[in-house]
Design a protein around this motif. Structure first.
Motif, PDB file in Angstrom:
ATOM      1  N   GLN A 110       0.906  -1.303  -0.032  1.00  0.00           N
ATOM      2  CA  GLN A 110      -0.011  -0.191  -0.016  1.00  0.00           C
ATOM      3  C   GLN A 110       0.890   1.297  -0.272  1.00  0.00           C
ATOM      4  O   GLN A 110       0.450   2.156  -0.699  1.00  0.00           O
ATOM      5  CB  GLN A 110      -0.782   0.050   1.085  1.00  0.00           C
ATOM      6  N   GLU A 111       1.912   1.148   0.883  1.00  0.00           N
ATOM      7  CA  GLU A 111       2.707   2.534   0.869  1.00  0.00           C
ATOM      8  C   GLU A 111       3.718   2.557  -0.556  1.00  0.00           C
ATOM      9  O   GLU A 111       3.782   3.918  -0.892  1.00  0.00           O
ATOM     10  CB  GLU A 111       3.734   2.235   1.903  1.00  0.00           C
ATOM     11  N   ALA A 112       4.041   1.390  -1.045  1.00  0.00           N
ATOM     12  CA  ALA A 112       4.757   1.766  -2.342  1.00  0.00           C
ATOM     13  C   ALA A 112       3.766   2.171  -3.357  1.00  0.00           C
ATOM     14  O   ALA A 112       4.051   2.869  -4.392  1.00  0.00           O
ATOM     15  CB  ALA A 112       5.483   0.503  -2.606  1.00  0.00           C
ATOM     16  N   PHE A 113       2.444   1.589  -3.341  1.00  0.00           N
ATOM     17  CA  PHE A 113       1.422   2.037  -4.566  1.00  0.00           C
ATOM     18  C   PHE A 113       1.091   3.534  -4.198  1.00  0.00           C
ATOM     19  O   PHE A 113       1.212   4.138  -5.204  1.00  0.00           O
ATOM     20  CB  PHE A 113       0.290   1.262  -4.219  1.00  0.00           C
ATOM     21  N   ARG A 114       0.887   3.823  -3.148  1.00  0.00           N
ATOM     22  CA  ARG A 114       0.616   5.459  -3.227  1.00  0.00           C
ATOM     23  C   ARG A 114       1.755   6.200  -3.493  1.00  0.00           C
ATOM     24  O   ARG A 114       1.622   7.484  -3.993  1.00  0.00           O
ATOM     25  CB  ARG A 114       0.235   5.791  -1.447  1.00  0.00           C
ATOM     26  N   PHE A 115       3.032   6.008  -2.807  1.00  0.00           N
ATOM     27  CA  PHE A 115       4.158   6.647  -3.186  1.00  0.00           C
ATOM     28  C   PHE A 115       4.341   6.909  -4.745  1.00  0.00           C
ATOM     29  O   PHE A 115       4.698   7.794  -5.308  1.00  0.00           O
ATOM     30  CB  PHE A 115       5.433   5.911  -2.743  1.00  0.00           C
ATOM     31  N   GLN A 116       3.952   5.645  -5.779  1.00  0.00           N
ATOM     32  CA  GLN A 116       4.126   5.770  -7.029  1.00  0.00           C
ATOM     33  C   GLN A 116       3.131   6.535  -7.721  1.00  0.00           C
ATOM     34  O   GLN A 116       3.339   6.934  -8.759  1.00  0.00           O
ATOM     35  CB  GLN A 116       4.338   4.285  -7.400  1.00  0.00           C
ATOM     36  N   ILE A 117       1.904   6.476  -7.113  1.00  0.00           N
ATOM     37  CA  ILE A 117       0.957   7.189  -7.857  1.00  0.00           C
ATOM     38  C   ILE A 117       1.058   8.592  -7.584  1.00  0.00           C
ATOM     39  O   ILE A 117       0.934   9.421  -8.655  1.00  0.00           O
ATOM     40  CB  ILE A 117      -0.563   6.852  -7.008  1.00  0.00           C
ATOM     41  N   ARG A 118       1.801   9.272  -6.613  1.00  0.00           N
ATOM     42  CA  ARG A 118       2.023  10.604  -6.405  1.00  0.00           C
ATOM     43  C   ARG A 118       3.214  10.905  -7.304  1.00  0.00           C
ATOM     44  O   ARG A 118       3.271  12.115  -7.765  1.00  0.00           O
ATOM     45  CB  ARG A 118       2.221  10.861  -4.679  1.00  0.00           C
TER      46      ARG A 118
END
Length: 255
Positions: A110-118
């Motif tokens: 989840q953390e990696a997904f959010r970071f990459q969306i941003r």
């Protein structure tokens, strides 16, 4: 006629014996645009070599695949950020959540997904989403991040009609590949309820080969079997499926 494969791992070790011939087969079959998702930093050099060999046909993404989000994921994300500072990419991908192989890494996925969306928003780029047994978890983060600056492709879509419409509501096209040709694939039963303007074609080669190649190594030329199935579902000529889905890919990737 030009066909676009919006998701193909042409740098995969599966193609080491015949990569150039395999890509030429696809080009001969009018598959002239290949969009290449990343997995992790260990594949970057292979991706760059592929781009050098086929500069007019190959377009690279950069990202960390959810199954490769491990203890070192922050180092991997730093690598990705460094790559974006050094050169251009066509998208951030493939990114997302995969709970098929390992549920214990959900929090860091989840953390990696959010970071990459941003990161995609920062560079005004599309995202390419991988989702396996994680629709609720993916939608939860998309709901948090939704907006005009969120757009891309929901790769290898295998959900329900309701989930398809929800994905589209987040400015995402549906990546349709070999699963649509499977007898138990299910998405062929409702796909004609989804406007073709929301569909792009993909293979996910070397994975998920369409019928009649199911169970064998997939390759980009086999996208013709996917396009032919869509022509049947939407009751349109193959050339029109190729044209519309290629235009849709241009809408997403900008080229």
């Amino acid at each position: 006629m030009i066909i676009t494969d919006t998701h193909t791992h042409l740098y995969s070790e599966s193609f080491d014996e015949d990569r150039e011939a395999m890509i030429q087969r696809a080009i001969d079959a009018k598959v002239e645009r290949f969009f290449i998702p990343a997995i992790d930093s260990t594949y970057a050099d292979r991706m760059y070599d592929l781009e050098k060999s086929f500069p007019e046909h190959v377009h690279l993404m950069m990202g960390l695949h959810p199954t490769h989000v491990q203890e070192n994921f922050k180092e991997e994300l730093q690598f990705i950020e460094d790559q974006f500072q050094q050169r251009d990419f066509i998208a951030v991908g493939e990114i997302g959540i995969d709970l098929y192989w390992d549920k214990s890494t959900l929090a860091i996925q989840q953390e990696a997904f959010r970071f990459q969306i941003r990161l995609a928003k920062k560079y005004k780029l599309p995202i390419v989403i991988h989702c396996r047994e994680a629709f609720d978890e993916v939608f939860e983060i998309l709901e948090e991040e939704k907006g005009e600056d969120l757009f891309g492709i929901f790769h290898c879509f295998t959900g329900t009609e309701q989930q398809a419409k929800r994905a589209i509501s987040y400015n995402l096209k549906l990546g349709i590949g070999g699963v649509v040709t499977f007898k138990n694939g299910k998405i062929d039963k409702f796909l004609n309820a989804i406007p073709l303007s929301n569909i792009v074609l993909e293979t996910d080669a070397p994975y998920l080969a369409p019928t009649p190649f199911r169970g064998k190594r997939n390759e980009s030329a086999y996208i013709l079997n996917v396009a032919e199935k869509l022509a049947e579902i939407y009751e349109k000529p193959l050339e029109e499926i190729a044209k519309i889905t290629t235009e849709n890919s241009k809408d997403i990737f900008g080229i």
